[in-house]
Design an enzyme around this catalytic site. Sequence first.
Site: not given
Length: 243
Positions: A16, A19, A33, A67, A127
């Site tokens: 998060d 922006g 982003h 969005r 992984l």
Amino acid sequence: MSKKDNELNHLAIIMDGNGRWAKKRHKPRFYGHREGMDNVERITLAADKLGIKVLTLYAFSTENWARPKEEVAYLMNLPVRFFDKYMPTLMENNVKVNIMGYLDELPEKTYQIVQRAMVETANNTGLILNFAFNYGSRREITSAVQEIGGLIEAGQLKSEDVTEEMISDHLMTGHFKYQDPDLLIRTSGEQRISNFLLWQLAYSELAFSDKNWPDFDEDDLKQFVNDYKHRNRRFGKVDESDS
């Protein structure tokens, strides 16, 4: 379980603050982003070095379609840019890519690249880099219940045979050896789960960073992992040292 016994096999991160990171620098949200995408590569390699087996990243939620169209279009193109740029690094480090979500609803170009990424890394044994893309946990649980209900309707299963383990196996993480995250980290100072892995997080440890995702670095990750290893996970039981 003692604090020393804590193993971090599955780490989940809500990435998060892209922006907000861009806004602080007087840049458009797209810039944030893009920087966030580059940070995925850094944190993935750091997690691998720390011995984490599954890294689940919340990349795009089913609610993110609301969005602005230009931002959604940019986010839909990020997997194309990410895998074009970083696939050699992922292959070199034996990383296996998994994408969980409602992929058939993605634009064709996005769908094709995520499918290709999964196919090209399918034989890797390191992984697991698991992107939650067009993912929403309530919808995931609803889909699992519908699948199990279909088995009951077909006479292949009795309602009393439904177990927590069966529900877990019908979720999008059901094929992982380590289905449930041991630790969830959310960046940007927000302290909520946002419809992410609601079932799987039942006993996960939670941690929050004030840093926006592009600023969250390898040292931050190491600190959170170290903190996790010193936590006392009781899973609803009483710690003998407290009695």
